[in-house]
Design a protein around this motif. Structure first.
Motif, short mmCIF file in Angstrom:
data_model
loop_
_atom_site.label_atom_id
_atom_site.label_comp_id
_atom_site.label_asym_id
_atom_site.label_seq_id
_atom_site.Cartn_x
_atom_site.Cartn_y
_atom_site.Cartn_z
N UNK A 101 0.85 -1.20 0.00
CA UNK A 101 0.00 0.00 0.00
C UNK A 101 0.87 1.24 0.00
N UNK A 102 0.47 2.23 -0.84
CA UNK A 102 1.14 3.53 -0.83
C UNK A 102 0.09 4.61 -0.96
N UNK A 103 0.23 5.68 -0.12
CA UNK A 103 -0.73 6.79 -0.18
C UNK A 103 -0.06 7.98 -0.83
N UNK A 104 -0.84 8.73 -1.57
CA UNK A 104 -0.29 9.87 -2.32
C UNK A 104 0.31 10.89 -1.35
N UNK A 105 1.40 11.53 -1.78
CA UNK A 105 1.97 12.64 -1.01
C UNK A 105 1.97 13.85 -1.91
N UNK A 106 2.32 15.02 -1.34
CA UNK A 106 2.22 16.26 -2.11
C UNK A 106 3.09 16.27 -3.36
N UNK A 107 4.24 15.58 -3.26
CA UNK A 107 5.10 15.61 -4.45
C UNK A 107 5.28 14.23 -5.09
N UNK A 108 4.21 13.41 -5.06
CA UNK A 108 4.29 12.10 -5.73
C UNK A 108 3.49 12.14 -7.02
N UNK A 109 4.13 11.60 -8.09
CA UNK A 109 3.32 11.43 -9.31
C UNK A 109 2.90 9.96 -9.37
N UNK A 110 2.14 9.59 -10.43
CA UNK A 110 1.57 8.25 -10.46
C UNK A 110 2.65 7.18 -10.57
N UNK A 111 3.72 7.49 -11.31
CA UNK A 111 4.82 6.52 -11.43
C UNK A 111 5.44 6.24 -10.07
N UNK A 112 5.64 7.35 -9.35
CA UNK A 112 6.25 7.21 -8.02
C UNK A 112 5.37 6.37 -7.12
N UNK A 113 4.07 6.63 -7.18
CA UNK A 113 3.12 5.95 -6.31
C UNK A 113 3.09 4.45 -6.61
N UNK A 114 3.09 4.10 -7.93
CA UNK A 114 3.11 2.69 -8.32
C UNK A 114 4.39 2.01 -7.83
N UNK A 115 5.48 2.75 -7.98
CA UNK A 115 6.77 2.21 -7.54
C UNK A 115 6.78 1.98 -6.03
N UNK A 116 6.19 2.95 -5.31
CA UNK A 116 6.17 2.85 -3.84
C UNK A 116 5.32 1.67 -3.39
N UNK A 117 4.15 1.47 -4.04
CA UNK A 117 3.28 0.36 -3.68
C UNK A 117 3.96 -0.96 -4.01
N UNK A 118 4.67 -1.01 -5.13
CA UNK A 118 5.40 -2.20 -5.55
C UNK A 118 6.49 -2.58 -4.54
N UNK A 119 7.15 -1.52 -4.08
CA UNK A 119 8.20 -1.75 -3.08
C UNK A 119 7.60 -2.33 -1.81
N UNK A 120 6.44 -1.82 -1.40
CA UNK A 120 5.76 -2.32 -0.20
C UNK A 120 5.34 -3.76 -0.41
N UNK A 121 4.86 -4.07 -1.64
CA UNK A 121 4.45 -5.43 -1.98
C UNK A 121 5.65 -6.39 -1.86
N UNK A 130 1.68 -4.67 3.46
CA UNK A 130 2.83 -3.85 3.87
C UNK A 130 2.61 -2.42 3.40
N UNK A 131 2.98 -1.44 4.25
CA UNK A 131 2.80 -0.04 3.89
C UNK A 131 4.14 0.59 3.52
N UNK A 132 4.09 1.39 2.42
CA UNK A 132 5.31 2.03 1.98
C UNK A 132 5.81 3.01 3.05
N UNK A 133 4.89 3.71 3.71
CA UNK A 133 5.26 4.69 4.72
C UNK A 133 6.06 4.02 5.83
N UNK A 134 5.63 2.86 6.24
CA UNK A 134 6.33 2.13 7.28
C UNK A 134 7.70 1.71 6.82
N UNK A 135 7.75 1.41 5.53
CA UNK A 135 8.99 0.97 4.91
C UNK A 135 10.08 2.02 5.09
N UNK A 136 9.64 3.31 4.84
CA UNK A 136 10.59 4.41 4.91
C UNK A 136 10.96 4.69 6.38
N UNK A 137 9.88 4.74 7.15
CA UNK A 137 10.12 5.07 8.55
C UNK A 137 10.85 3.96 9.28
N UNK A 138 10.80 2.77 8.61
CA UNK A 138 11.51 1.62 9.17
C UNK A 138 10.57 0.86 10.00
#
Ligand code: GH3
Ligand code: MG
Length: 462
Positions: free
Chosen positions: A422-442, A454-462
């Motif tokens: 799962x990835x949620x949109x952020x102020x400076x995310x485009x659709x490619x970035x969002x797909x990539x982020x969700x893929x990374x979480x997957x 798995x959440x992308x946000x958690x991924x970054x925050x660790x």
């Protein structure tokens, strides 16, 4: 296009109605015109007969003025006049009204005074021209009419009158010329007795007994029904007499003469057919255009769907992502992606075959579509990978939705589990970035053992 289709038949109808009204009003004015023409024929023929009588009177005057100038009028002189003019009867009156001469011999006693004095002779004695009604000639038993003129004799104003057989005059020829074809012409005297007619058998009878309708309408232009047919009756007084010329003309003959009205109707019908055909053509074109539009729509719809699962495809996802990105930038509406991948799917194919694998993918698609909230959309991203686009998920909403979908699949009869990133949109995310982020979480969910979110946000925050 639809407006044109709807308007054309109405326009066609309007043209037909207007045309019909025009024709009907034209027909009415045709009838008026025809009636007036009948009246005109009656008066001009009456004038013609009047001038014929006037001519006869002038010829009599000139004969009498030259030949009846003796103190007496010898019988051979009046016989010569009668022979010359073709008279059945003739009489010369002295200024005092006594008979000076008569023909045939003995028809009126010389020296006697006619009593009563016939009106037409009295009129001539006053200096005019007198025209009689029909009378039986005393000797020959034929019907005669007489023309009397005054002329100057040696002792004052004499009168010369000649009576001619109604059958021997050209009057009927004049009367007949009043009508171009079918119809009846009657020349009647002041009492209504038919002097002459296009129906010879009717001469000598009374108009009233022949045709009450005609007799009733004498003196004015009228229309009536005669024997079931509409006729126009026009009557006109013959100038210098009290005679009437009557025309009885069937309307159908007069109106058929124009012939133009049928042509008009034919043209109008032709126009209506052309307009109707055009309307039909446009309707068909429009119908096939509508069918084409529908087919195009279907084609477009098909191009946005995955044929196997019926879900939206990657193309639609990319469009929806762009749209959602715009809305987020404009209105701040949040959205999230949940990328779902079937765990160990290769093993399903290997164990049960590719077709069974297809059935499992279709079932997983149905579970995801049924579990998605209204406003969320499920796409088959490719292979055994699905994406859910979550609108305005709120804090942790996306995770909870993904978790619910995951447990739905696990609990189902599909016999497989899914891992979700799962990835949620952020102020400076485009659709490619969002797909990539969700893929990374997957990828993270897979790595951590599958059948989990798995959440992308958690991924970054660790
Ligand atoms: P993982 O848990 O890591 O995702 O393992 P996996 O087996 O699911 O992943 P992998 O990428 O190794 O295998 C995916 C398989 O899914 C390979 C491919 O043949 C199969 N596959 C992809 N699309 C379809 C499809 O439309 N129908 C069927 N029956 N199989 C498909
Ligand atoms: Mg897989």
């Amino acid at each position: 296009m639809n407006v044109v289709v709807a308007t054309l038949p109405v326009a066609a109808l309007l043209v037909v109605v207007t045309g019909a009204m025009w024709l009907v009003s034209g027909h009415a004015s045709d009838q008026r015109f025809v009636r007036e023409r009948v009246a005109l024929r009656a008066s001009s023929s009456a004038a013609f007969i009047g001038s014929y009588l006037q001519d006869a009177a002038e010829r009599q005057w000139s004969w009498a003025s030259g030949r009846f100038q003796g103190q007496t009028v010898p019988p051979e002189d009046i016989e010569a006049a009668a022979t010359s003019f073709g008279y059945q009867t003739a009489v010369v009156l002295e200024p005092d009204g006594r008979v000076a001469a008569s023909w045939p011999p003995g028809s009126a006693a010389v020296g006697s005074v006619l009593d009563p004095m016939p009106t037409y002779l009295a009129a001539a004695r006053r200096g005019g021209v007198g025209v009689s009604d029909v009378a039986a000639s005393t000797s020959q038993g034929v019907r005669v009419i007489s023309v009397a003129v005054a002329f100057d004799g040696p002792g004052g104003r004499r009168v010369f009158s000649g009576g001619f057989s109604t059958g021997a005059t050209p009057l009927i020829a004049y009367a007949r010329s009043a009508l171009p074809s079918e119809g009846d012409v009657y020349l009647a005297d002041s009492k209504g007795e038919v002097i002459t007619s296009t129906r010879p058998a009717r001469a000598g009878t009374m108009l009233a007994s022949l045709d009450p309708a005609v007799a009733r309408h004498l003196g004015r232009l009228t229309e009536t029904v005669d024997g079931g047919r509409h006729v126009t009756i026009a009557a006109s007084t013959v100038p210098g007499t009290r005679w009437k010329l009557v025309l009885v003309s069937p309307d159908h003959v007069l109106l058929a003469k124009t012939g133009v009205e049928w042509l008009s109707w034919a043209l109008l019908a032709g126009l209506a057919v052309v307009l109707g055909a055009t309307a039909e053509l446009v309707r068909r074109l429009s119908a096939s255009r509508i069918a084409l539009d529908r087919a195009n729509e279907q084609l477009d719809e098909t191009s946005r769907r995955d044929p196997m699962t019926g879900l939206f495809n990657r193309r639609q996802l990319l469009e929806d992502l762009t749209e959602a990105g715009h809305r987020h930038a404009r209105d701040g509406v949040s959205f999230a992606l949940a990328v779902c991948d079937v765990d160990y799917f290769k093993a399903v194919n290997d164990r049960h075959g590719h077709q069974a694998g297809d059935a499992v993918l279709t079932q997983v698609g149905q579970i995801l579509a049924a579990g998605a909230r209204d406003g969320d959309r499920v796409y088959r991203y490719g292979g055994e990978e699905f994406v859910v686009l979550l609108h305005a998920p709120g804090v942790d909403g996306a995770y909870q939705a993904a978790e619910r979908l995951r447990s739905d699949v696990e609990a189902s009869s599909a016999g497989v589990t899914i891992s979700v990133g799962v990835a949620t949109v952020t102020d400076n995310s485009d659709s490619d970035w969002l797909l990539g982020a969700a893929d990374a979480a997957l990828y993270n969910a897979k790595r951590q053992g599958r059948n989990q979110v798995s959440r992308f946000a958690e991924l970054i925050l660790g």
